[in-house]
Design a protein around this motif. Structure first.
Motif, PDB file in Angstrom:
ATOM      1  N   ASN A   1       0.847  -1.185   0.000  1.00 54.11           N
ATOM      2  CA  ASN A   1       0.000   0.000   0.000  1.00 54.11           C
ATOM      3  C   ASN A   1       0.890   1.246   0.000  1.00 54.11           C
ATOM      4  O   ASN A   1       1.395   1.657   1.034  1.00 54.11           O
ATOM      5  N   HIS A   2       1.109   1.824  -1.181  1.00 54.47           N
ATOM      6  CA  HIS A   2       1.945   3.020  -1.308  1.00 54.47           C
ATOM      7  C   HIS A   2       1.273   4.010  -2.265  1.00 54.47           C
ATOM      8  O   HIS A   2       0.260   3.712  -2.873  1.00 54.47           O
ATOM      9  N   SER A   3       1.853   5.190  -2.404  1.00 55.14           N
ATOM     10  CA  SER A   3       1.195   6.257  -3.164  1.00 55.14           C
ATOM     11  C   SER A   3       1.504   6.253  -4.665  1.00 55.14           C
ATOM     12  O   SER A   3       0.982   7.080  -5.388  1.00 55.14           O
ATOM     13  N   GLY A   4       2.327   5.357  -5.150  1.00 54.14           N
ATOM     14  CA  GLY A   4       2.672   5.331  -6.573  1.00 54.14           C
ATOM     15  C   GLY A   4       1.592   4.722  -7.445  1.00 54.14           C
ATOM     16  O   GLY A   4       0.514   4.329  -6.966  1.00 54.14           O
TER      17      GLY A   4
ATOM     18  N   GLY B   1       0.343   1.384  -6.329  1.00 58.90           N
ATOM     19  CA  GLY B   1      -0.149   1.310  -4.955  1.00 58.90           C
ATOM     20  C   GLY B   1      -1.660   1.145  -4.871  1.00 58.90           C
ATOM     21  O   GLY B   1      -2.396   1.412  -5.811  1.00 58.90           O
ATOM     22  N   HIS B   2      -2.109   0.661  -3.727  1.00 61.98           N
ATOM     23  CA  HIS B   2      -3.533   0.540  -3.392  1.00 61.98           C
ATOM     24  C   HIS B   2      -4.283  -0.487  -4.246  1.00 61.98           C
ATOM     25  O   HIS B   2      -5.503  -0.467  -4.273  1.00 61.98           O
ATOM     26  N   THR B   3      -3.567  -1.330  -4.965  1.00 62.59           N
ATOM     27  CA  THR B   3      -4.239  -2.344  -5.778  1.00 62.59           C
ATOM     28  C   THR B   3      -4.000  -3.728  -5.192  1.00 62.59           C
ATOM     29  O   THR B   3      -4.934  -4.448  -4.898  1.00 62.59           O
TER      30      THR B   3
END
Length: 83
Positions: A33-36, A39-41
């Motif tokens: 879970n990161h902002s790139g 991320g979030h997938t």
């Protein structure tokens, strides 16, 4: 060894192209879970990779694939290797 790789996310229906020295660790980072972009997938998986003797050659291949800007060309590359 150095790698150029293509990841696929079913959730996003997108491909991601990159290069690395450690394919296993890089995949783990993409699925955190990161902002790139990746991320979030959390469902990225490797659909193609190439092995190179040096980072320069891996980056050249990465840039070549990115310049295609064509999902069809990327999917042809993936299909040609049968991963």
């Amino acid at each position: 060894m150095f790698y150029t790789y293509i990841l696929y996310s079913k959730t996003r229906d997108k491909y991601y192209i990159g290069s690395t020295v450690n394919l296993t660790e890089r995949l783990k980072k993409h699925n955190t879970n990161h902002s790139g972009f990746t991320g979030h997938t959390g469902d990225w998986h490797i659909v193609w990779f190439g092995i190179f003797d040096n980072l320069r050659d891996a980056r050249i291949k990465e840039n070549q694939i990115k310049k295609w800007k064509s999902r069809v060309m990327i999917e042809k590359l993936i299909a040609s290797t049968g991963l």
